[in-house]
Each structure stands twice: as C-alpha cells, then as structure tokens.
Design a protein around this motif. Structure first.
Motif: not given
Ligand SMILES: [Zn+2]
Length: 409
Positions: A322-327, A341-346
């Motif tokens: 899970t991305c800690a920035e955007c979830g 590396r988050c595929l959603e928010c980068g």
C-alpha cells in the motif's frame, strides 16, 4: 501484599584473585549447605520456613556461610523440592535434587551496590568488593534500574561459570497504576529480513549481518548433519546456542534503539505488525525468522513499558503493497524487494520505510475508532506528524535532530 514488576540487569564483575578465590569457597560451601538442607527436608517437606528451622543450625555449624546465605539456601532448597513434589504429583519420575550449578544467590542483605560502580558481596570470610563492568551500548538500558530509586534490589544471582563472573541483579518496583498519559504520537515499525526494523521516522536497522550469521550456521549445520556422528551432533548444538546468543544480543540492541527513537520523537505509542499469524510471515521471510520477530516484539514491549510507552499491534495485511502517501494498494507498487513506487500517485520510497509509515497510520486510525485513552493519535515521521485525516504538521523549528544510524537499505 503489593504487586511488583521485576527486571534483571546482567553485569560482568571484575574481581581480584583473592576475591575470586573467596567467592569460589563460598560457592563450594553453598553446595554443601544445599546438600545438608536437602538431607533434612527430603522427602518430608517443601516449606521454606520448616526447612529453615530444620537445617539452619546445621548449615551454620558445618559451613562458613553467613546467616543470610544460610536462609537463602533453605529458600532455594524449598523451591527445588517443590518442583520435585509437583513432578511427583503429575506422575513424573523424580529424584532427590542435587545442587551443582555454579551460581550463588544474593539479596539486599548480603549484597550492596555503590555509586562508584562497585558491589560488595558476602563470602565465607566477610565481604569482598568487586567492580561492576560498565554497560556496553546494547545493555545501557539496564542501567536505569541501578539509578532509578523506584527500583529496589531483590534476589540476585552470581554466576561463576567459566572464567567470567556475572551478576544477574534482580530489581523490583511496586506496580503503579497506568503510567501512560501520552500525546498520541505513534512510531510505526516495519520488521523484515533485509532490514530487521525500519521506523516511520526513517531509522534503518540492517539485517544483513544477522542473515549472514544465520545462513552460515545453516550451512555448517547441514554439513555436520551429513556426518551424523555424536560429536558432530554436539557441535551442532553448541553452534546453535552461540547463534541464539548472537541473535538475542542484536535483538536487544535493536529493541533498545527503537524505544529510544520513540522517546526522542516524544511518541507515546509504538506500533508493530501483529505477527501471531505465521502464514503472513512465510511470504516475507523464512520460517526460522518467526521466533526472532516474536522475541524482538517482546523486547520492545517490555523496554517500552518501563518508559511508559504503549505498544500496539496492527494487522500486517497489505502494509508492504500500500502507498503510504495516497493509500493505493497494488502488488505492482513493489518494483523490487527494496523499492516502492506507487502506480497511482507516483510516490517512491524505500519499501520498508513505506511499510513502516503504513504500520503507524494503521495504529493512528485504529486509535481513532476505539476510545483510546491516548486521545487523537498522530503518526510520527522524521520531519513532523500526520493526523488521521492525513494532514501534516511539521515539528517546531529546532526540535529536529540528525538521526545517528540512518542508512539507505
Ligand atoms: Zn500513491
């Protein structure tokens, strides 16, 4: 009677040759006294007072032990006989206990600690004074029991095994009512193999050396097991205990540093992943790592407790994906073992650090739902805190310190 909590601090002792010789004579008399008391009591009684009244005079007449040591002997014999009686009750084989361990028991009446770092110990010929070796970094936390007046000395053990004198100092203090008032800041900790632990404040504890030791040991064990002889078996056992000692020491160091990190960032809560379900571990680490995680969690728990820091456990599911920035949660967020590396928010980060923030945020949100006494929780990061809604609050200027042990994984 008041309830107490108990702690042990292990210290090495430096003793002169005369002191060492006197302690060895004391040990030999201690064994003799245990034998005398056992002869008096076995198999009639396991009651310490009764044994004391039966054996005290004989011990004082036939050995050079002082009065307090004579009493401690009868207590130790009583407890050994009680263990025998319990076994007998369960139908297990028992025999008259023998006392051969190279350990002497002390308490505050026959042992004194001094501010100059020395200790005086009763022997068969008065007292001897020895130096307590200063704590190495890993056991510095034990020092608090010596310095804090709330802790008082209780039964302690002197071990004369091998060349070394070791004193296991027992301390106790009355159990207080809940000590945590807390400001609700949460330090998240991710446990792993590459890094034993990573905190949400970006402190990394490398696991490379530990993994190396485990691997080397496994290799030697396999080749020795192929030999299959009794001698080889004994070597395997010895290696095993050396390995466990090494791992324990490292885990003590890391757990101490985690609790220090929580104090430094003024956290009242440490959040760890709940590792009770072994299944979630097998995917993360070899099965043999399980006990190391469990031990580390336990060490963190008791060290935190003595500083009034609460330890909470959160569900581990998805913390590494899970991305800690955007979830956003996706297996593909994990590019490789080390990078996220988050595929959603980068957003990109060290994978274990990202997981540590998730662990903290889980505890933050968990605290929001339950009526926690710590009030509104916040996630502690290196530069500030994040509240349950994701709002970031920087630390006041000047409060930020350089992290000493930081290194990228
Ligand atoms: Zn994201």
């Amino acid at each position: 009677m008041a309830d107490y909590e108990y702690r042990t601090a292990v210290k090495r002792l430096r003793a002169s040759e005369e002191a060492r010789a006197l302690l060895e004579r004391t040990l030999s008399d201690w064994h003799e006294a245990c034998r005398l008391a056992t002869e008096c009591a076995w198999p009639h009684t396991t009651d310490a007072r009764t044994i004391q009244s039966m054996a005290y005079d004989a011990i004082r007449e036939q050995t050079d032990l002082g009065s307090q040591h004579a009493i401690l002997v009868t207590k130790q014999v009583a407890s050994a006989l009680k263990t025998c009686a319990d076994r007998r009750e369960k139908g297990l084989p028992t025999s008259k206990p023998r006392f051969r361990a190279p350990t002497l028991t002390y308490d505050a009446r026959c042992l004194s600690l001094f501010d100059d770092g020395t200790v005086s110990l009763a022997t068969v010929e008065g007292r001897v004074r020895c130096d307590l070796c200063l704590p190495s970094d890993g056991e510095g936390y034990q020092h608090q029991f010596l310095e804090d007046e709330a802790w008082s000395l209780t039964e302690s053990t002197l071990s004369l095994r091998d060349e070394e004198l070791r004193l296991h100092l027992g301390f106790r203090r009355p159990l207080s009512t809940v000590e945590t008032a807390g400001n609700g800041a949460v330090l998240g900790v991710d446990l792993g193999v590459e890094n034993i632990a990573v905190t949400s404040t970006a402190r990394f504890f490398s696991g490379r050396e530990l993994a190396h030791v485990c691997r080397e040991h496994a290799k030697r064990r396999r080749s020795l097991e192929r030999v299959g002889s009794r001698a080889a078996h004994l070597i395997v056992e010895r290696l095993g205990s050396r390995e466990r000692r090494y791992i324990r020491n490292r885990l003590h160091e890391v757990s101490r540093a985690i609790v220090d990190e929580a104090s430094r960032y003024d956290c009242s809560i440490i959040a760890l992943e709940n590792l009770s379900s072994i299944q979630c571990l097998v995917s993360r680490a070899e099965f043999s790592h399980y006990w190391a995680y469990a031990a580390l969690a336990r060490f963190v728990e008791y060290k935190a407790e003595s500083e009034g820091i609460e330890v909470v456990f959160v569900a581990p599911r998805g913390t590494s994906r899970t991305c800690a920035e955007c979830g956003y949660c996706d297996q593909s967020n994990r590019r490789d073992r080390a990078t996220f590396r988050c595929l959603e928010c980068g957003a990109s980060a060290n994978a274990d650090y990202n997981a540590a923030k998730n662990v903290a945020m889980r505890a933050v949100r968990g605290g929001q739902q339950s009526s926690s006494r710590t009030g509104t929780r916040r996630c502690a990061l290196k530069s500030g805190t994040v509240n349950p809604n994701g709002a970031f609050h920087p630390y006041p200027v000047g409060s930020e310190e350089e992290s000493a042990d930081e290194s990228a994984a």
